[in-house]
Design an enzyme around this catalytic site. Structure first.
Site, PDB file in Angstrom:
ATOM      1  N   PRO A   1     -25.684 -27.500  -7.654  1.00 37.72           N
ATOM      2  CA  PRO A   1     -24.981 -28.749  -7.412  1.00 37.72           C
ATOM      3  C   PRO A   1     -25.598 -29.994  -7.998  1.00 37.72           C
ATOM      4  O   PRO A   1     -26.490 -30.587  -7.414  1.00 37.72           O
ATOM      5  CB  PRO A   1     -25.010 -28.849  -5.883  1.00 37.72           C
ATOM      6  CG  PRO A   1     -26.190 -28.033  -5.453  1.00 37.72           C
ATOM      7  CD  PRO A   1     -26.737 -27.333  -6.637  1.00 37.72           C
ATOM      8  N   GLU A   2     -25.134 -30.409  -9.148  1.00 40.74           N
ATOM      9  CA  GLU A   2     -25.351 -31.773  -9.612  1.00 40.74           C
ATOM     10  C   GLU A   2     -24.000 -32.456  -9.483  1.00 40.74           C
ATOM     11  O   GLU A   2     -23.070 -31.864  -8.927  1.00 40.74           O
ATOM     12  CB  GLU A   2     -25.874 -31.765 -11.059  1.00 40.74           C
ATOM     13  CG  GLU A   2     -27.208 -31.003 -11.171  1.00 40.74           C
ATOM     14  CD  GLU A   2     -27.798 -30.999 -12.569  1.00 40.74           C
ATOM     15  OE1 GLU A   2     -27.667 -32.007 -13.274  1.00 40.74           O
ATOM     16  OE2 GLU A   2     -28.400 -29.988 -12.958  1.00 40.74           O
TER      17      GLU A   2
END
Length: 301
Positions: free
Chosen positions: A2-3
């Site tokens: 998750p960016e």
DNA sequence: CAAAGTTCCTGCGAGC
DNA sequence: TGCTCGCAGGAACTTT
């Protein structure tokens, strides 16, 4: 996983399924993730409707009809999986009932790491799965979003009015490397290890270069910093467009893989040829602040 | 051995 | 000299 692009992909998926839905049940299978769940978390949610779903940096914010906000972060390994009413029925009547989540076979970790189940009035269920438990699920009280300690130190969103001048202001005194600065959520939010490497590679900037050397003496951005600003925005936008990266099988809430992994120019390409036109260099891996950095020493200066 | 993230602690140098 | 402040680097959290 998750960016910013992955979190935005999840946000869109949750929005489609949860908007306007009312909580009919919340199951906590343990007392904490990175932090303990707030007191009375499940009770507060029962009967509440979700009015909007926003993203701030890598956080998800679910606005409830009583003014409270569910704050969630995916950490390194967090994911949400959605089940419509029909699928829920299949799982409830299956033989798959043990001490873990009934949804295990669908969430990819046999149910042992399915820590929270959110049940909705239309019979659908959202399951939060997170093996490493670096994620967060918290409840913000009415009017406290602006003073929440996890949110108040965050820097500017890359999409919107963020520009190279603002970036220069944050960097002009920084002696730390530009790669580490990009990961600092006070400088700009949403950039993580993958997209920091990609943006620097696209910009031809060496990750170990001192941040302040990208700012002119008069405080204005150098040409390279202008380029970096543009490439940070561009790489994040392109990744959002294709549904995030699929490293370690990053899947959106419906289980669809992201496609950005096909576009990596540097990340995870150690010893492979640099793909920049006429460069001919080889991608190298170094460590900065304990994290892997991938770069081409030939075209990144 | 390494992993997509963030916070907190320690140590060091600058400045008063 | 001694203290405080801010920054930089590293450890910690955990499981696969």
């Amino acid at each position: 996983m998750p960016e910013l692009p992955e979190v935005e992909t999840v946000r869109r998926g949750l929005e489609q399924a949860m908007l306007g839905r009312t909580f009919t049940g919340v199951v906590l299978r343990r007392g904490n993730l990175r932090f303990p769940f707030p007191d009375g978390f499940a009770t507060h949610l029962l009967g509440r409707k979700i009015e909007s779903i926003r993203r701030r940096a890598k956080y998800l914010l679910l606005d409830l009809d009583d003014g409270r906000i569910i704050l969630s972060h995916l950490g390194m390994s967090g994911r949400y999986t959605l089940f419509d009413a029909e699928k829920v029925k299949q799982f409830e009547t299956s033989q798959n009932i043990d001490e873990h989540s009934r949804f295990g076979t669908a969430t990819g970790f046999d149910g042992r790491h399915d820590h929270v189940e959110f049940r909705f009035d239309d019979g659908s269920v959202a399951v939060y799965t997170d093996p490493r438990r670096f994620g967060i699920i918290d409840l913000i009280e009415v009017g406290e979003e602006q003073i929440h300690p996890l949110l108040e130190t965050l820097g500017p969103e890359p999409f919107g009015d963020w520009n190279a001048n603002q970036l220069a202001k944050k960097l002009h005194k920084k002696t730390t490397s530009i790669k580490v600065a990009l990961l600092d959520q006070r400088v700009v939010v949403g950039v993580g290890n993958i997209y920091a490497c990609e943006a620097l590679h696209r910009s031809g900037i060496h990750p170990q270069r001192q941040s302040k050397t990208l700012v002119r003496k008069d405080g204005k951005p150098t040409k390279k910093l202008h380029l970096l600003h543009e490439n940070v925005v561009q790489v994040l936008e392109q990744a959002v467009e294709v549904g995030g990266s699929s490293l370690n099988d990053f899947a959106d809430v419906n289980g669809t893989l992201g496609y950005f992994g096909h576009h990596f120019q540097a990340y995870d390409r150690e010893d492979e040829p640099c793909l920049k036109e006429d460069c001919g260099g080889t991608i190298e891996r170094i460590t900065q602040s304990g994290r892997s950095t991938f770069l081409c020493p030939r075209c990144q200066r």
